[in-house]
Design an enzyme around this catalytic site. Structure first.
Site, mmCIF file in Angstrom:
data_model
loop_
_atom_site.group_PDB
_atom_site.id
_atom_site.type_symbol
_atom_site.label_atom_id
_atom_site.label_comp_id
_atom_site.label_asym_id
_atom_site.label_seq_id
_atom_site.Cartn_x
_atom_site.Cartn_y
_atom_site.Cartn_z
ATOM 1 N N THR A 273 0.927 -1.302 -0.140
ATOM 2 C CA THR A 273 -0.170 0.070 -0.039
ATOM 3 C C THR A 273 1.094 1.422 -0.040
ATOM 4 O OG1 THR A 273 -1.695 -1.360 1.182
ATOM 5 C CG2 THR A 273 -1.746 0.924 1.426
ATOM 6 N N GLY B 164 3.052 -2.874 8.678
ATOM 7 C CA GLY B 164 3.532 -3.061 10.139
ATOM 8 C C GLY B 164 4.743 -3.587 10.051
ATOM 9 N N GLU C 134 -6.382 -5.289 4.006
ATOM 10 C CA GLU C 134 -6.576 -6.355 3.265
ATOM 11 C C GLU C 134 -7.589 -6.361 2.283
ATOM 12 O OE1 GLU C 134 -3.136 -7.623 4.300
ATOM 13 O OE2 GLU C 134 -4.390 -8.693 2.705
#
Lengths: 223, 438
Positions: free
Chosen positions: B139, B178, B421
């Site tokens: 992303t 993350g 997701e």
């Protein structure tokens, strides 16, 4: 929907779209005569969830077709029907969930557990109908009197579940350490532990917080 | 034990232990899960400060400490089954996420599935020994689910047999992954591949981002934490800006697609391969909806059994608030939903395991329906669970607003499932595409 409409035989969970197409070809339209529904019969309720899904899929497909007739491009037609499309998917997924829940009951052998989980399944299914009543009424799947029956039935199910509420959440077997919640402690001793927890807050490290000396006290001398 | 809650348990009409076995998938599963959980519960190394009383930095540090300990202890105990690893981590992490989550959830699985034999020999031992700590950077600041819109570029230079990774605009900066901000020293970066002047779409590249000894960012790498969020305080979700970073040709994951030394491109056999991973992750998220709901309604129903308030009949003692019809109407449908989603989660997992063998054997026939179903159910269950958790929190009155209830944590740690997701509306439209096509 397109494949079903073209007479193609569908496989898997969407095969209900074939049935809808088959029914549409019959003389009486869906909206004319609602099916007789026993609101305690889960299998019958799953059936009307399925009809609701196929109804909303058809609505979405028709919206796309109308847009295309207004000489919109395929992409614009799709985007201008997105609200119906999302609702159709939502209804499809809702149907899958109630179907799987009902099927799971068939695997539960213990009668007492079968009884309490059947009550849960019925509550979930009926509650889904009342929170989406517009769909079921608009599709002619239920009548207003049946809706009233369902609301009354939900109240009964709440009372039926009441004695087992705590046991049902105990069955998730969530250790206090995993839950880490004063309100949800297994032993129910909420208030003493809430008080203990609060007293450990860093703000309580000193009886008088330093901000009193830095700001409040000087403020007084200036006023 | 609080007398109210004792009375509640005496009233039960069924054997709780049997239902626990059903939810676990059998008595043996229950036994093993409890064994694993007790390993953590009785381990002094997992004593911790209440995160609610720590600063962001202290929370991140505590999470990294726990992650490091989990890695060592899981090896020490020889826990290898994915479910058992999940149980171990779940009780160790409580309501919070682990700092190195993406190393396990995305980085390692991508190496296993997309390295060619040479790459596997090099990278997997490094990653499994944690010399390499990786994340998965897809992303971008200005781009999300629509993969074709990603802007990061990987341009092949045949003269040096290297790829040049670049973030051409501000909106192309990688954002959210993350572990990217402070933890990882490598990232699998998804970038548009350019070779011999042609763009061949998205491909995956292993990009070193920090020195493996000093952990300092490498030249051309601008990396850091994206700052405080609604939740996920334990995780250093990060940003990554690439300034013409050169990596060897061998760092492009080449199990399927290839670039020859002279820059010739070879297509992958099937574009469906990445769908399998998506279906897997979304099936797991359906299970997460059930788990979050189970926690929220455990807290709110137990509390409603011990809290007494106002009166139903004048002059009589204050009843348990669970005796009010309105309280039951708030909480029991949520309880039913928790069970419903638990069973759906089990079904999705079993179905994925069942057909993943077919996928590996090249039979994709069931994949389109499963892909559509998993996308839809991910959206359906996370949206429903998200608002249901809020119902549970509010049903506890003001105390639900206190962090001591854990309900705010459960909410803020769960709500990202509605957007990560695959943003839920996009997921629903994917299912709709299949429905209209069918």
């Amino acid at each position: 929907y397109k494949q079903a409409k073209a007479g193609q035989r569908l496989s898997g969970i969407v095969s209900y779209l074939n049935e809808a197409e088959h029914r549409r070809v019959q003389v009486q339209p869906v909206a004319a005569r609602p099916p007789v529904v026993d609101i305690n019969d889960l299998a019958g309720l799953v059936e009307i969830y399925k009809l609701r899904a196929s109804y909303l899929v058809e609505l979405a497909a028709k919206s796309i077709q109308q847009e295309l007739q207004r000489r919109k491009s395929q992409e614009d037609a799709w985007n201008n029907s997105a609200i119906e499309l999302v609702r159709a998917s939502d209804a499809h997924c809702h149907y899958v969930v109630v179907k799987l829940f009902t099927e799971k009951l068939g695997e539960i052998g213990d009668t007492a557990i079968h009884s309490v989980t059947s009550t849960l399944a019925l509550l979930y299914t009926l509650h889904g109908i009342t929170t989406n009543s517009g769909d079921f009424l608009q599709a002619g799947l239920l009548t207003v009197p049946q809706m009233m029956q369902i609301s009354a039935r939900i109240k009964e199910l709440l009372c039926q579940l009441r004695p087992n509420a705590v046991a049902l959440v105990d069955s998730f077997d969530l250790h206090d350490k995993k839950l880490n919640s004063v309100l949800g402690r297994y032993d129910g001793n909420v208030y003493e532990h809430m008080f203990d927890w609060a007293r450990r807050s860093p703000l309580n490290a000193t009886e008088v917080h330093e901000s009193f000396h830095k700001y409040l006290k000087p403020l007084r001398s200036k006023l | 034990m609080n007398p109210d809650i004792t009375k509640e348990r005496l009233n039960a009409t069924f054997d709780v232990e049997k239902l626990i076995n059903i939810l676990d998938g059998g008595p043996e599963k229950t036994k093993r899960r409890r064994e694993i959980e007790s390993m953590v519960l009785n381990d002094p190394d997992f004593k911790e400060e209440d995160p609610n009383f720590l600063s962001r930095s202290e929370r991140y540090e505590q999470a990294v400490r726990k992650s490091a300990q989990m890695i060592l202890k899981i090896r020490e105990y020889g826990i290898a089954d994915p479910d058992e690893i999940y149980h171990y981590k779940n009780i160790a992490m409580g309501n919070h996420h682990e700092a190195m989550g993406l190393q396990f959830a995305m980085f390692l699985p991508t190496l296993y599935s997309q390295c060619n034999p040479q790459q596997a020999r090099k990278w997997i031992p490094l990653a499994e020994s944690f010399r390499v700590v990786g994340t998965y950077a897809q992303t971008e600041l200005g781009h999300g689910t629509h993969l074709r819109g990603l802007e990061t570029t990987a341009t092949y230079d045949p003269a040096t047999q290297e790829f040049v990774l670049n973030s051409p605009t501000i909106s192309s900066i990688k954002w959210w992954p993350g572990g990217l901000g402070k933890t990882s020293n490598h990232a699998i970066v998804l970038a548009q591949l350019y070779t011999q002047g042609n763009c061949h779409g998205l491909h995956a590249f292993i990009v070193p981002i920090r020195d493996m000894d000093t952990h300092e960012p490498l030249p051309g790498i601008v990396v850091g934490d994206i700052g405080p969020k609604f939740g996920f305080n334990e995780v250093d979700n990060g940003f990554l800006k690439l300034e013409n970073v050169r990596i060897p040709r061998e760092n492009m994951l080449m199990k399927y697609a290839k670039v020859e030394p002279d820059g010739t491109y070879e297509k992958p056999p099937s574009s469906k391969l990445t769908y399998g991973t998506m279906v897997f992750i979304r099936s797991i998220i359906v299970g997460e909806s059930a788990r979050a709901l189970s926690k929220a309604c455990t807290i709110s129903i137990r509390y409603s059994a011990v809290r007494h308030q106002s009166e139903i009949k004048p002059g009589s003692p204050e009843p348990q608030i669970l005796d009010y019809q309105t309280q039951q109407y708030k909480l029991f449908p949520v309880l039913a939903m928790a069970y419903a989603f638990t069973f759906v989660g089990q079904y999705m997992k079993q179905t994925y395991l069942r057909i993943s063998g077919d996928i590996n054997a090249g039979d994709f026939s069931e994949l389109p329906e499963l892909h559509a179903l998993s996308a839809g159910l991910k959206a359906f269950t996370t949206w429903a669970a998200n608002s249901a958790i809020e119902v549970c929190r509010m049903s506890c009155g003001g105390h639900g607003y206190s962090r001591s209830s854990a309900l705010p944590d459960i909410y803020v740690e769960f709500t990202p499932t509605c957007t990560y997701e695959g943003e839920n509306t996009v997921m629903m439209l994917q299912t709709a595409r299949y429905l209209v096509k069918s």
